[in-house]
Design a protein around this motif. Sequence first.
Motif, short mmCIF file in Angstrom:
data_model
loop_
_atom_site.label_atom_id
_atom_site.label_comp_id
_atom_site.label_asym_id
_atom_site.label_seq_id
_atom_site.Cartn_x
_atom_site.Cartn_y
_atom_site.Cartn_z
N ALA A 194 23.55 61.20 56.75
CA ALA A 194 24.24 59.94 57.04
C ALA A 194 23.25 58.78 57.16
O ALA A 194 23.58 57.64 56.82
CB ALA A 194 25.04 60.08 58.33
N GLU A 195 22.05 59.07 57.64
CA GLU A 195 21.05 58.03 57.87
C GLU A 195 20.32 57.61 56.59
O GLU A 195 19.76 56.51 56.51
CB GLU A 195 20.02 58.53 58.90
N MET A 196 20.34 58.46 55.58
CA MET A 196 19.52 58.23 54.39
C MET A 196 19.82 56.91 53.67
O MET A 196 18.93 56.30 53.09
CB MET A 196 19.68 59.39 53.40
N ASP A 197 21.06 56.48 53.72
CA ASP A 197 21.44 55.25 53.02
C ASP A 197 21.49 54.03 53.94
O ASP A 197 22.07 53.00 53.59
CB ASP A 197 22.80 55.42 52.34
N SER A 198 20.86 54.14 55.08
CA SER A 198 20.92 53.03 56.04
C SER A 198 20.13 51.83 55.53
O SER A 198 19.21 51.95 54.71
CB SER A 198 20.35 53.47 57.40
N GLU A 199 20.50 50.66 56.01
CA GLU A 199 19.80 49.43 55.63
C GLU A 199 18.34 49.47 56.06
O GLU A 199 17.46 48.93 55.37
CB GLU A 199 20.50 48.22 56.24
N GLU A 200 18.08 50.09 57.21
CA GLU A 200 16.71 50.14 57.72
C GLU A 200 15.81 50.91 56.77
O GLU A 200 14.68 50.48 56.47
CB GLU A 200 16.69 50.80 59.10
N ILE A 201 16.29 52.04 56.26
CA ILE A 201 15.48 52.84 55.35
C ILE A 201 15.32 52.14 54.01
O ILE A 201 14.23 52.13 53.41
CB ILE A 201 16.10 54.24 55.18
N THR A 202 16.38 51.52 53.54
CA THR A 202 16.28 50.74 52.30
C THR A 202 15.24 49.64 52.44
O THR A 202 14.44 49.40 51.53
CB THR A 202 17.65 50.13 51.94
N GLN A 203 15.20 49.00 53.61
CA GLN A 203 14.25 47.91 53.83
C GLN A 203 12.81 48.42 53.86
O GLN A 203 11.90 47.76 53.35
CB GLN A 203 14.57 47.19 55.13
N VAL A 204 12.59 49.59 54.45
CA VAL A 204 11.24 50.17 54.48
C VAL A 204 10.73 50.38 53.06
O VAL A 204 9.59 50.01 52.72
CB VAL A 204 11.23 51.49 55.26
N ILE A 205 11.55 50.98 52.22
CA ILE A 205 11.13 51.25 50.84
C ILE A 205 10.93 49.95 50.07
O ILE A 205 9.96 49.79 49.32
CB ILE A 205 12.16 52.16 50.15
N THR A 206 11.82 49.00 50.28
CA THR A 206 11.70 47.69 49.61
C THR A 206 10.41 46.99 50.02
O THR A 206 9.68 46.45 49.19
CB THR A 206 12.91 46.81 49.94
N ASP A 207 10.12 46.98 51.32
CA ASP A 207 8.92 46.31 51.81
C ASP A 207 7.65 46.99 51.31
O ASP A 207 6.66 46.31 50.99
CB ASP A 207 8.92 46.28 53.34
N THR A 208 7.67 48.31 51.25
CA THR A 208 6.49 49.03 50.76
C THR A 208 6.25 48.75 49.28
O THR A 208 5.11 48.57 48.85
CB THR A 208 6.64 50.55 51.00
N ARG A 209 7.31 48.68 48.52
CA ARG A 209 7.17 48.34 47.10
C ARG A 209 6.63 46.93 46.93
O ARG A 209 5.80 46.67 46.05
CB ARG A 209 8.51 48.51 46.39
N ALA A 210 7.09 46.01 47.77
CA ALA A 210 6.60 44.63 47.69
C ALA A 210 5.12 44.57 48.04
O ALA A 210 4.34 43.85 47.39
CB ALA A 210 7.40 43.74 48.63
#
Length: 248
Positions: A194-210
């Motif tokens: 349930a947590e895998m698609d959370s906004e927080e996790i999406t943001q972590v991956i997005t920020d790391t890619r940036a």
Amino acid sequence: MTRSLTAAVLAASLAAGPALSFDISAMTEAEREAFGQEVRDYLMENPQVILDAVTALEEQQADQQAAADEALVADNADAIFDDGYSWVGGNPDGDITVVEFLDYRCGYCRRAAEEVEQLIASDGNIRFIVKEFPILGEASVLSSRFALAVREVAGDDAYKAAHDALIALNSDMSEPVMRRLAESLGVDADAVLAEMDSEEITQVITDTRALAQKLSINGTPTFVMGDELVRGYVPLDAMQQIVAQERS
């Protein structure tokens, strides 16, 4: 221009690079033809000059790249070393920080994993940070989301266990596989999924890619060791040498 003078000019030009030059346009056509022949003959008789020039150029380019990378690390130090969300292991108070951008599906990341563990364990004074950087497709993204979700649900120790399991996993990241993996870690599988698609996790991956884009990182593994960017796999002894150099 005599042959000995031609050779001297050529050798000096190759050694000094673009800073030393002469005006070939001032020559007559016959002198240019003669000069060209002298250059060819000299290089045929002394091919090592070309290899020496190539080596010097490569060393110059490597020095320039290292200086550029050091500037990139300095300009992005907070995001690299203290982003507030990346997992921190090893010795949190270590005198050297090693950061790894990794993809769990990357063969070289898997190859490096045991050596990274040995580096941290044998040194005892390294702060180690993992940057989740999935770049090899949907299975990579699912793997990173799973690891980050485990951390959200069960904490840092569970994340490390998930990290180790994922780096060794040889199956696809299907829901049944993720459920079995969560259960093997003693973590609530429903909560993790349930947590895998959370906004927080999406943001972590997005920020790391940036951040990776700012650092011109486009492959894994990539390490930051102190103020040095190390692009690609390096064996344990080379990592130890880099850490020692950073300390000195």
